[in-house]
Design an enzyme around this catalytic site. Structure first.
Site: not given
Ligand code: NAD
Length: 283
Positions: A53, A97, A120
């Site tokens: 990422k 995460q 997200d």
């Protein structure tokens, strides 16, 4: 029939080159899109995703940082870190995460992230907006799948989409996005009876199970569009999806491979969401 392969890697390269220009324009206006990723513990798969990422962000000019925390960090300490990021105007996107260690309540963390920075798309506020068809951050993997279908001008309206898997991050939201596009949606999962009878009715089959080769040509009808979300690491270290690619290739009209399928699109949509956050488009 031999299916056309939808290459997520190529599509993501095209999208990233457009994003590069967008970021350049933002930087010229003194807006530097910034993504902060929080990594708890040292799970190798999570480390590799997080590094991917960061790399992808840098490719398009998004500034990014990884905050690494010990797996002994308490929920309270993690919430404090998020609070600091929520209040920092220079941080446009926050991503924690997953998975998190068992002593941390994942939902508490997700719900503490400012919805305006929830790149997200996991915050219940944003999920609610998605469900009611409002503009917001869409969860990255489902949004990547939708973008892959759109890239081939595939008509979704009126199609029967069968989703295998009902996780909050893939199965459920991808079904919702396809419903928003006027597909007729059926969800299947581990308790579904007669899976094959249902999947054989699918015009679009999305497979998000996490087990290699759960779907082969006997589970699909001619002309089906197969989207393979699964990422499974085999004993020899190679990656494979949930779908027996070679067997479905001869029956499908379109199919996504693993690797170079949905995976690269997921990261690309994260970049898209970060740019959207930097533009202040989600309130
Ligand atoms: P999950 O474990 O949360 O959900 C799996 C789902 O599969 C469950 O809903 C379960 O009911 C269903 N299932 C399990 N066995 C089944 C069976 N035999 N028949 C029918 N349904 C069955 O997983 P997830 O987070 O949704 O991820 C699914 C897969 O997608 C994993 O391989 C994961 O690594 C991968 N993934 C890929 C990306 C990407 O970017 N490509 C992103 C997220 C997840």
């Amino acid at each position: 029939m031999v299916a056309e392969v939808i290459n997520g890697k190529d599509l993501s390269m095209e999208l990233k080159s457009e994003m590069k220009k967008e970021v350049h324009d933002l930087r010229n206006k003194n807006v530097v899109p910034h993504l902060t990723v929080v990594l708890v513990g040292n799970n190798p798969a999570s480390e590799s995703y997080v590094n991917g990422k960061k790399r992808a962000s840098e490719e398009v000019g998004i500034s990014s940082e990884i905050i690494k925390l010990e797996d002994t960090v308490t929920e309270k300490e993690l919430l404090k870190v998020i609070d600091r990021l929520n209040r920092n105007d220079k941080v446009h996107g926050i991503l924690v995460q997953l998975p998190l260690p068992n002593h941390i309540h994942v939902q508490h963390i997700i719900e503490f992230i400012d919805p305006k920075k929830d790149v997200d798309g996991f915050h219940p506020y944003n999920i609610g907006k998605m469900m009611t068809g409002q503009d917001t951050f869409l969860p990255c993997t489902p949004y990547g799948i939708l973008t892959m279908l759109r890239s081939k001008n595939i008509t979704i309206e009126g199609k029967h989409a069968v989703i295998i898997g009902r996780s909050n991050i893939v199965g459920k939201p991808v079904g919702q996005l396809l419903l928003n596009e006027n597909a007729t949606v059926t969800y299947c999962h581990s308790k579904t009876k007669n899976l094959k009878e249902i999947t054989r009715l699918a015009d679009i089959l999305v497979v998000a199970v996490g087990k290699p080769n759960v779907i082969d040509k006997h589970y699909v009808k001619d002309g089906v569009i197969v989207i393979d979300v699964g990422i499974n690491r085999l004993d020899d270290g190679s990656l494979t999806g949930d779908v027996d690619f070679d067997s479905c290739l001869e029956k499908a009209s379109y199919i996504t491979p693993v690797p170079r399928g949905v995976g690269p699109m997921t990261i690309t949509m994260l970049l898209h969401n970060t740019i959207k956050a930097a533009k202040g488009m989600v309130q």
